[in-house]
Scaffold this active site. Structure first.
Site, PDB file in Angstrom:
ATOM      1  N   GLN A  91       0.807  -1.318   0.049  1.00 54.61           N
ATOM      2  CA  GLN A  91       0.102   0.089   0.132  1.00 54.61           C
ATOM      3  C   GLN A  91       0.769   1.207   0.057  1.00 54.61           C
ATOM      4  O   GLN A  91       1.887   1.519   0.902  1.00 54.61           O
ATOM      5  CB  GLN A  91      -1.002   0.035   1.309  1.00 54.61           C
ATOM      6  CG  GLN A  91      -1.706   1.261   1.267  1.00 54.61           C
ATOM      7  CD  GLN A  91      -2.881   1.150   2.332  1.00 54.61           C
ATOM      8  OE1 GLN A  91      -2.688   0.341   3.270  1.00 54.61           O
ATOM      9  NE2 GLN A  91      -3.868   2.049   2.290  1.00 54.61           N
TER      10      GLN A  91
ATOM     11  N   HIS B 263      -8.279   1.602  -0.700  1.00 50.56           N
ATOM     12  CA  HIS B 263      -8.877   1.571  -1.970  1.00 50.56           C
ATOM     13  C   HIS B 263      -8.730   0.061  -2.522  1.00 50.56           C
ATOM     14  O   HIS B 263      -7.731  -0.569  -2.170  1.00 50.56           O
ATOM     15  CB  HIS B 263      -8.133   2.789  -2.993  1.00 50.56           C
ATOM     16  CG  HIS B 263      -6.637   2.573  -3.012  1.00 50.56           C
ATOM     17  ND1 HIS B 263      -5.970   2.770  -1.945  1.00 50.56           N
ATOM     18  CD2 HIS B 263      -5.709   2.010  -3.963  1.00 50.56           C
ATOM     19  CE1 HIS B 263      -4.548   2.657  -2.105  1.00 50.56           C
ATOM     20  NE2 HIS B 263      -4.274   2.018  -3.619  1.00 50.56           N
TER      21      HIS B 263
END
Length: 126
Positions: free
Chosen positions: A89, A95
């Site tokens: 990430q 997301h």
């Protein structure tokens, strides 16, 4: 400290939204139509979602898939979340990646998301 890119999105990037989440195209797509589903609340992890947010984001995943089916006509999808820096990430705002896949985009797509650790991806040859 820089502003979160998902908390400061220009309205024209938003393809679809509901009260708790929104849909945009990935700024660095790995396939045509690569889409992100993002909670409006700034949280880093999928595991921080409240039940209503979880349901709202999954509804957006389904709606975004229908939009992609119509616009891009992919043959399949990968759905993924990089949850934490060790998982890759790079933006610390949750997301969900909805990645359209197309016949022939890889010589051998078997293993899918297992390719994040390449030496363990070809489990069928062990």
């Amino acid at each position: 400290m820089t502003a979160c890119p998902f908390c400061t999105l220009p309205q024209e990037r938003i393809k679809r939204q509901n009260d708790l989440g929104l849909v945009i195209r990935d700024g660095y797509p790995i396939s045509p139509g690569h889409t992100l589903i993002i909670p409006k609340r700034h949280i880093a992890s999928f595991f921080q979602l409240q039940k209503q947010e979880h349901d709202a984001l999954l509804q957006l995943v389904e709606e975004a898939k229908l939009d992609l089916d119509e616009e891009f006509k992919p043959d399949a999808y990968n759905i993924g979340i990089n949850d934490g820096p060790i998982a890759g990430q790079t933006v610390p705002h949750l997301h969900i990646h909805l990645i359209p896949r197309y016949q022939g985009d890889q010589d051998d797509p078997r293993g899918g998301v297992r390719w994040i650790i390449p030496e363990k991806a070809k489990y069928w040859t062990a």
